[in-house]
Scaffold this active site. Structure first.
Site: not given
Length: 380
Positions: A177, A306, A357
């Site tokens: 990630d 982000y 993930h």
């Protein structure tokens, strides 16, 4: 560690915080049930209410706190920001340093089941590792940036500085990630200290015209899976990329909101056909991870990563020895030839039989084997 800039840290949450959480959970207000089936519009009401009730009445944070405090924790200031990290030293004299980085909505807890197999393997012929497991800026017990600029590139520089401060002038790096983007940036920057890297989220640029013109069935399926993610599963990223502060008010005020925001991803990004993420993860482990966001009030600060990192994503070539592991239910699963357009010195390629993930947490044994396949035969 003799460095005066590194101070020991113990996780100790005040009882008043736990009491406040219980009160908020008892006063939670819920929306009505979605008219759509299953998880189409998000995490279902019945499951959220069940989890909230368990969280309030049965969950034990002190168990998690005790498990985390079994290992050594530290905080050090790098580039003006406090960085929290675990430093677990192997008992083996031949152990090598390995920095492992989590992502969102994960945490250092993702690695709990791989610590012992990597630091003190039962097989004496297997390579042992000293593990350094930091919390990303704005996550967990690391500091919250008070200025812009703390994205993947700046974090990669901080990680390199951290390893040098710990006395490791040569080391390996691993991530998934956001941890993958940070690890890749360590490779791009190549300050001469990272001997090799491994990622379990393989971030590359768009496929070339040559690849598009000769797609294999597996490549076509991978592109279709990523396309589905972009159309139905990436709304969270758009919000965190554009307006993390607005979202942050809800996440800071509502534990149920913070829980739902996170646990939905543990269902959607996991290699299971079940509607319940507990088919892959223990309920307490899911809530342990949520607690690292709630107790540290890091919903907004973690989301800002982000905003920082998506503004100008770096997909420059990586020339140091690299390894990639593809887990079948990962968000993005490029083929080897596609990955080689970025990873110019791809020394290891692994394709796991199962997993998604959150690979280290979902399939710890397979994850450890992938790490070993990548690093054990390489030299520092």
């Amino acid at each position: 560690m003799a460095n005066d800039n590194i101070r020991r840290f113990e996780i100790s949450i005040a009882q008043s915080q736990l009491d406040d959480l219980k009160e908020r959970l008892g006063n939670a207000r819920f929306p009505e049930r979605s008219p759509a089936d299953d998880w189409q519009q998000g995490i279902p009401l019945d499951y959220v209410q069940e989890l909230a009730s368990y969280w309030r009445d049965q969950y034990d944070w002190r168990r998690c706190e005790k498990a985390l405090n079994r290992y050594d924790h530290f905080i050090t200031e790098i580039d003006g920001l406090d960085i929290h990290f675990m430093h677990i030293k192997s008992s083996r004299q031949d152990a090598r340093p390995l920095i492992m980085t989590h992502g969102w909505p994960g945490s250092i807890l993702e690695f709990m089941d791989v610590i012992e197999p990597l630091t003190n393997p039962s097989d004496s012929d297997a390579q042992a590792y000293h593990l350094i497991i930091p919390s990303l800026p704005g996550y967990g017990f690391s500091g919250r940036p008070t200025e812009t600029g703390w994205g993947a590139e700046r974090t990669a520089k901080a990680w390199d500085a951290l390893m040098l401060r710990l006395g490791y002038d040569r080391y390996f790096a691993q991530g998934g990630d956001w941890g993958s983007l940070v690890t890749c940036m360590i490779g791009v920057q190549n300050h001469g200290h990272c001997a090799a890297l491994h990622v379990n989220l393989v971030v590359v640029g768009p496929p070339s015209a040559e690849i598009i013109g000769s797609l294999t069935p597996k490549e076509a399926a991978s592109l279709a899976h990523f396309g589905e993610y972009q159309s139905t599963g990436s709304g969270y990223a758009e919000i965190q990329r554009t307006k993390p502060q607005t979202l942050g008010y809800a996440l800071a005020d509502s534990p149920v909101g913070q829980m739902a925001w996170i646990i939905e991803k543990f269902q959607g990004w996991t290699d299971t056909q079940a509607d319940n993420p507990e088919a892959a993860f223990d309920r307490d482990r899911l809530l342990d991870n949520v607690m690292l966001y709630w107790l540290t009030n890091s919903g907004a600060s973690s989301a800002r990563f982000y905003w920082e990192s998506f503004a100008n994503p770096n997909i420059d070539p990586i020339t140091i020895p690299s390894g990639c592991s593809i887990f079948p239910h990962e968000i993005m699963a490029p083929s080897r030839r596609w990955a080689e357009t970025r990873f110019k010195n791809l020394s290891y390629w692994g394709e796991a039989e199962k997993g998604g993930h959150f690979a280290a947490m979902e399939q710890p044994e397979i994850f450890v084997n992938e790490i070993r396949g990548c690093f054990d035969t390489l030299s520092l």
